[in-house]
Design an enzyme around this catalytic site. Structure first.
Site, PDB file in Angstrom:
ATOM      1  N   LYS A  53      -3.706  -2.921  35.588  1.00 48.68           N
ATOM      2  CA  LYS A  53      -1.478  -2.195  34.672  1.00 48.68           C
ATOM      3  C   LYS A  53      -0.868  -2.917  34.111  1.00 48.68           C
ATOM      4  O   LYS A  53      -0.453  -2.999  33.222  1.00 48.68           O
ATOM      5  CB  LYS A  53      -1.380  -0.838  35.685  1.00 48.68           C
ATOM      6  N   GLN A  97      -0.510   6.122  42.150  1.00 50.04           N
ATOM      7  CA  GLN A  97      -2.084   5.362  41.863  1.00 50.04           C
ATOM      8  C   GLN A  97      -3.067   6.330  43.146  1.00 50.04           C
ATOM      9  O   GLN A  97      -2.292   6.836  44.115  1.00 50.04           O
ATOM     10  CB  GLN A  97      -2.103   4.101  42.070  1.00 50.04           C
ATOM     11  N   ASP A 120       1.895   9.717  33.607  1.00 50.91           N
ATOM     12  CA  ASP A 120       0.567   9.944  33.364  1.00 50.91           C
ATOM     13  C   ASP A 120       0.185  11.319  32.765  1.00 50.91           C
ATOM     14  O   ASP A 120      -1.264  11.610  32.852  1.00 50.91           O
ATOM     15  CB  ASP A 120       0.125  10.272  34.487  1.00 50.91           C
TER      16      ASP A 120
END
Ligand code: NAD
Length: 284
Positions: A53, A97, A120
């Site tokens: 990422k 994460q 997200d």
């Protein structure tokens, strides 16, 4: 029939080109798109995802702030960090994460993220908005699946779309997006009585289960479109999806490969969400 292969790498590259341009545009207004990435512990897969990422973000001009904490981090300490990032004006997106180490209350941490920075799209506020058709951030994997369907000009209105898997991050939001696109949506899950019959009836199949080749190629309706979200590592090291690819490709009109299908789209859509958050910070 041999299916058209929906090339996620190619579509993701074009999404990323768009993100790069938007990020540059923000910079001309003094806003530098910034993503805070919170990694707790030493899970090797998570470390790889976070590294990828960061790499992709740098390629499109997005700045990343790496917050790497030890596995012993408490829920309270993590909440404090999230609160600090919430209050930092030039942080546009916060990504925690998953999975978090056992012992950390994942739900509390995700709930603490400011929904306006929840790139997200996992916060209940954002999932609720998606449900009523007013999304703030669309979760990245389902967003990527919809872009692949759009890119392939797959008609959705009135067609029967089957989503296999009902997780909050993939299956449920995917079903909402298909519903908003006027598909007739069926959701299958671990308690579905006859998965084969559901697949055989579907014009569009989105598989998001996490079981190697659960969906047999022979079940696919000729001419159907198959989006395979699953990523399963076999004991011999091969990565396969939830669909038996070769046999399904004989029957489908279009299909995503694994790897190289949905995977690259997810990260591209994450960065598109960061660009969107940064654009909202640009003074009017
Ligand atoms: P999850 O474990 O949270 O959910 C799996 C779902 O599958 C559950 O809702 C369950 O009801 C359903 N299920 C289990 N067994 C089933 C069966 N026999 N028949 C029908 N349904 C069944 O998983 P998730 O987070 O939604 O991820 C699903 C898969 O997608 C995993 O392989 C994951 O690695 C992959 N994934 C890929 C990406 C990507 O970018 N390509 C992103 C997210 C997840």
């Amino acid at each position: 029939m041999t299916a058209r292969v929906l090339d996620g790498k190619r579509v993701a590259a074009s999404v990323l080109d768009g993100v790069r341009a938007r990020v540059e545009q923000c910079r001309t207004h003094g806003v530098h798109a910034t993503l805070a990435v919170v990694l707790v512990g030493e899970d090797p897969a998570s470390a790889i995802y976070v590294r990828n990422k960061g790499k992709r973000a740098a390629e499109v001009g997005i700045r990343t702030l790496d917050e790497h904490l030890p596995a012993s981090t408490t829920t309270e300490a993590l909440l404090e960090l999230v609160e600090r990032l919430n209050r930092t004006p030039d942080v546009d997106g916060i990504l925690v994460q998953l999975p978090l180490p056992a012992g950390v209350e994942t739900e509390r941490v995700l709930l603490a993220i400011d929904p306006a920075k929840d790139v997200d799209g996992f916060h209940p506020d954002n999932l609720g908005r998606l449900m009523i058709g007013q999304p703030r951030f669309v979760p990245c994997t389902p967003q990527g699946c919809m872009l692949l369907l759009a890119e392939a000009d797959v008609p959705l209105r009135g067609r029967r779309a089957l989503v296999i898997g009902r997780s909050n991050i993939v299956g449920r939001p995917m079903a909402q997006l298909l519903l908003h696109a006027d598909a007739t949506v069926i959701m299958a899950h671990s308690r579905t009585a006859d998965l084969r019959a559901e697949v055989e009836a579907a014009d569009i199949v989105v598989a998001a289960v996490g079981r190697p080749e659960l969906v047999r190629g022979a079940w696919i309706k000729p001419g159907a479109v198959v989006i395979d979200v699953g990523m399963n590592r076999l004991p011999d090291g091969r990565l396969v999806g939830d669909v038996e690819y070769a046999a399904a490709a004989e029957r489908a009109a279009a299909i995503t490969p694994v790897p190289g299908g949905v995977g690259p789209m997810t990260i591209a859509c994450l960065l598109a969400n960061v660009a969107l958050a940064a654009e909202r910070r640009v003074p009017a």
